[in-house]
Design an enzyme around this catalytic site. Structure first.
Site, PDB file in Angstrom:
ATOM      1  N   LYS A  52       0.848  -1.189   0.000  1.00 13.96           N
ATOM      2  CA  LYS A  52       0.000   0.000   0.000  1.00 13.96           C
ATOM      3  C   LYS A  52       0.885   1.241   0.000  1.00 13.96           C
ATOM      4  CE  LYS A  52      -0.556   1.715   3.673  1.00 13.96           C
ATOM      5  NZ  LYS A  52       0.079   2.815   4.489  1.00 13.96           N
ATOM      6  N   ASP A  98      -6.140   0.188   7.883  1.00 15.32           N
ATOM      7  CA  ASP A  98      -5.781   0.173   6.462  1.00 15.32           C
ATOM      8  C   ASP A  98      -6.356  -1.026   5.719  1.00 15.32           C
ATOM      9  OD1 ASP A  98      -4.308   2.465   6.762  1.00 15.32           O
ATOM     10  OD2 ASP A  98      -2.354   1.467   6.769  1.00 15.32           O
TER      11      ASP A  98
END
Length: 279
Positions: A9, A132
């Site tokens: 990410k 996340d």
């Protein structure tokens, strides 16, 4: 046997816009995901009544109560099935690029399809694993606000952007960075006002990462990493990714990017990779 991929990410920027009633920080960020840099998760069903989880190549020790084990416990309760899981850690641990969240999300995507689990339930489980994880569950460029639960997909162009990722071999706790941010700052950033619209890659990168100073205070080596990337020929942007310690470098040409990669590997014992993202 099945092998899943869990991409890294990347935060193009990260603004802290306030805190909610529970004291959790509210963020404003754009997440992208690497095409060619990922953990690999090998799944084998077992007739046993317990899971086994093995990590290969982890940069740091990983405790028993990890993101993968949490997802497996959910699947145990939901489907009464158990698995042997081997996780090849190509991404560093506690590095600000969502390794654990991405691993959990990849498993949730797979088990969600396998057992026809509703999107609502998958989202709830993802948020329970980590802030996340929900964005990683979609694994598509997105504008993320709130505590990570408000996600707007961004239209993905055919443009591919090469970036340099550099992580010192020093894990950083996201919780500690946010705690340090809270103790050292009382003023919050205004929201980016993206409203889900596609923005230029460079415009997004020009926005700051509000956690940078808090992360450097915990891990001063981050400052060295940022300076080392910035000093490489052709560097356009250097910034912290997530809560760190991984830093991002963007360069004017692919040749300069590759030269920077070689130079940093030659002079430092850091994790240095070239990756590609779309936006």
């Amino acid at each position: 046997m099945l092998t899943l991929r869990a991409p890294a990410k990347i935060n193009l920027f990260l603004l802290i816009t306030g805190r909610n009633e529970s004291g959790f920080h509210l963020l404003d960020s754009v997440f992208c995901f690497t095409h060619d840099l990922y953990d690999e998760i090998i799944i084998v069903p077992t007739s046993a009544t317990e899971n086994s989880v093995k990590f290969i190549g982890a940069s740091q020790a990983i405790g028993a109560d990890n993101s993968v084990s949490r997802v497996l416990r959910f699947v145990n309760d939901y489907a009464k099935r158990y698995f042997n899981v081997t996780l090849v850690k190509n991404l560093p641990v506690a590095a600000g690029i969502g390794g654990g969240s991405a691993d959990a999300a990849a498993l949730l995507r797979y088990f969600g399809g396998l057992h026809n689990i509703s999107e609502v339930l998958l989202s709830q489980v993802a948020l329970s694993v980590g802030f996340d994880t929900l964005a990683c569950l979609y694994s598509h460029p997105c504008h993320v606000t709130g505590m990570g639960e408000k996600i707007v997909a961004l239209p993905e162009s055919k443009l591919v952007y090469p970036i340099l990722l550099v992580c010192p071999n020093f894990p950083v706790s996201s919780a500690e960075v946010y705690k340090n941010f809270r103790e050292r700052r009382s003023i919050f950033s205004a929201e980016s006002n993206l409203a889900g619209d596609h923005q230029a890659f460079e415009d997004m990168l020009s926005l700051p990462n509000d956690l940078t100073d808090a992360a450097i205070e915990i891990a001063p080596v981050i400052s060295d990493v940022l300076k080392s990337i910035k000093n490489c020929k052709g560097n356009k942007v250097t910034k912290l990714c997530g809560s760190g310690p991984t830093c991002i470098g963007v360069f004017d040409t692919v040749e300069n990017l590759r030269d920077a990669h070689s130079e940093l590997i030659r002079h430092h014992k850091w994790w240095v990779k070239i990756a590609h993202i779309s936006l």
